[in-house]
Scaffold this motif. Structure first.
Motif, PDB file in Angstrom:
ATOM      1  N   LEU A   1      35.128 -24.842  45.611  1.00 40.61           N
ATOM      2  CA  LEU A   1      34.884 -26.116  44.926  1.00 40.61           C
ATOM      3  C   LEU A   1      36.180 -26.715  44.378  1.00 40.61           C
ATOM      4  O   LEU A   1      36.435 -27.911  44.534  1.00 40.61           O
ATOM      5  N   ALA A   2      37.008 -25.888  43.741  1.00 37.36           N
ATOM      6  CA  ALA A   2      38.259 -26.385  43.159  1.00 37.36           C
ATOM      7  C   ALA A   2      39.192 -26.932  44.232  1.00 37.36           C
ATOM      8  O   ALA A   2      39.822 -27.972  44.051  1.00 37.36           O
ATOM      9  N   ALA A   3      39.278 -26.253  45.360  1.00 36.49           N
ATOM     10  CA  ALA A   3      40.207 -26.659  46.415  1.00 36.49           C
ATOM     11  C   ALA A   3      39.702 -27.836  47.243  1.00 36.49           C
ATOM     12  O   ALA A   3      40.497 -28.573  47.820  1.00 36.49           O
ATOM     13  N   ALA A   4      38.389 -28.033  47.277  1.00 38.42           N
ATOM     14  CA  ALA A   4      37.820 -29.110  48.097  1.00 38.42           C
ATOM     15  C   ALA A   4      37.831 -30.463  47.396  1.00 38.42           C
ATOM     16  O   ALA A   4      37.580 -31.483  48.025  1.00 38.42           O
ATOM     17  N   GLY A   5      38.117 -30.497  46.104  1.00 41.76           N
ATOM     18  CA  GLY A   5      38.225 -31.771  45.403  1.00 41.76           C
ATOM     19  C   GLY A   5      37.210 -31.939  44.303  1.00 41.76           C
ATOM     20  O   GLY A   5      36.246 -31.182  44.205  1.00 41.76           O
ATOM     21  N   PRO A   6      37.406 -32.964  43.449  1.00 44.90           N
ATOM     22  CA  PRO A   6      36.589 -33.117  42.241  1.00 44.90           C
ATOM     23  C   PRO A   6      35.111 -33.403  42.501  1.00 44.90           C
ATOM     24  O   PRO A   6      34.281 -33.092  41.668  1.00 44.90           O
ATOM     25  N   ARG A   7      34.764 -33.958  43.617  1.00 42.64           N
ATOM     26  CA  ARG A   7      33.348 -34.240  43.907  1.00 42.64           C
ATOM     27  C   ARG A   7      32.797 -33.306  44.979  1.00 42.64           C
ATOM     28  O   ARG A   7      31.827 -33.622  45.661  1.00 42.64           O
ATOM     29  N   ALA A   8      33.408 -32.151  45.114  1.00 45.75           N
ATOM     30  CA  ALA A   8      33.000 -31.183  46.140  1.00 45.75           C
ATOM     31  C   ALA A   8      31.613 -30.634  45.849  1.00 45.75           C
ATOM     32  O   ALA A   8      31.165 -30.587  44.705  1.00 45.75           O
ATOM     33  N   ARG A   9      30.980 -30.207  46.917  1.00 49.26           N
ATOM     34  CA  ARG A   9      29.669 -29.557  46.802  1.00 49.26           C
ATOM     35  C   ARG A   9      29.656 -28.358  47.740  1.00 49.26           C
ATOM     36  O   ARG A   9      30.308 -28.369  48.796  1.00 49.26           O
ATOM     37  N   LEU A  10      28.924 -27.345  47.346  1.00 54.17           N
ATOM     38  CA  LEU A  10      28.818 -26.160  48.196  1.00 54.17           C
ATOM     39  C   LEU A  10      27.886 -26.444  49.362  1.00 54.17           C
ATOM     40  O   LEU A  10      26.800 -27.001  49.173  1.00 54.17           O
ATOM     41  N   ILE A  11      28.310 -26.071  50.548  1.00 49.64           N
ATOM     42  CA  ILE A  11      27.428 -26.165  51.712  1.00 49.64           C
ATOM     43  C   ILE A  11      27.010 -24.772  52.183  1.00 49.64           C
ATOM     44  O   ILE A  11      26.108 -24.643  52.995  1.00 49.64           O
ATOM     45  N   ALA A  12      27.642 -23.746  51.633  1.00 45.33           N
ATOM     46  CA  ALA A  12      27.231 -22.354  51.851  1.00 45.33           C
ATOM     47  C   ALA A  12      27.556 -21.583  50.576  1.00 45.33           C
ATOM     48  O   ALA A  12      28.720 -21.487  50.187  1.00 45.33           O
TER      49      ALA A  12
END
Length: 122
Positions: free
Chosen positions: A91-102
């Motif tokens: 989540l931290a590395a994918a950006g501030p509005r990231a969401r888990l897909i797995a």
């Protein structure tokens, strides 16, 4: 951008990391692997990154603290202030509005975890 977060014990093998990653969804389409900074130089992780041609993003432990994760490990919460290193790092590395897909999956030998997040990478 998709990022796989990886958490692991110090004695992890590349096979265990590979298994956890495959169970979470595999390396296809990933922009990066992410883990807590103090584990980013682990040989097994570097070998997996080379094998997959995917860079490693080191996430400072203080950035993981307080990230709400759907799965919870008491040991991880006590050490890092979040329920899952794999989920929080993704989540931290994918950006501030990231969401888990797995959400977090665990290797059979219980030495590696993986989760995948998608976000804007900002």
């Amino acid at each position: 951008m998709k990022v796989a977060g990886l958490g692991f014990k110090s004695d992890v093998t590349v096979a265990s990391l590979r298994e956890a990653l495959a169970t979470a969804g595999g390396p296809e389409g990933l922009a990066a692997f992410a883990t807590v900074s103090d584990k980013a130089d682990a040989e097994a992780l570097k070998e997996l990154a080379r094998e997959c041609g995917i860079p490693i993003k080191a996430v400072p432990a203080d950035r993981l603290a307080g990230i709400d994760t759907p799965t919870q490990s008491k040991r991880v919460a006590e050490k890092f202030g979040t329920g899952s290193v794999a989920e929080a790092a993704a989540l931290a590395a994918a950006g501030p509005r990231a969401r888990l897909i797995a959400t977090r999956v665990v290797s059979r030998d219980r030495t590696a975890t993986a989760a995948i997040a998608e976000g804007d990478g900002a």
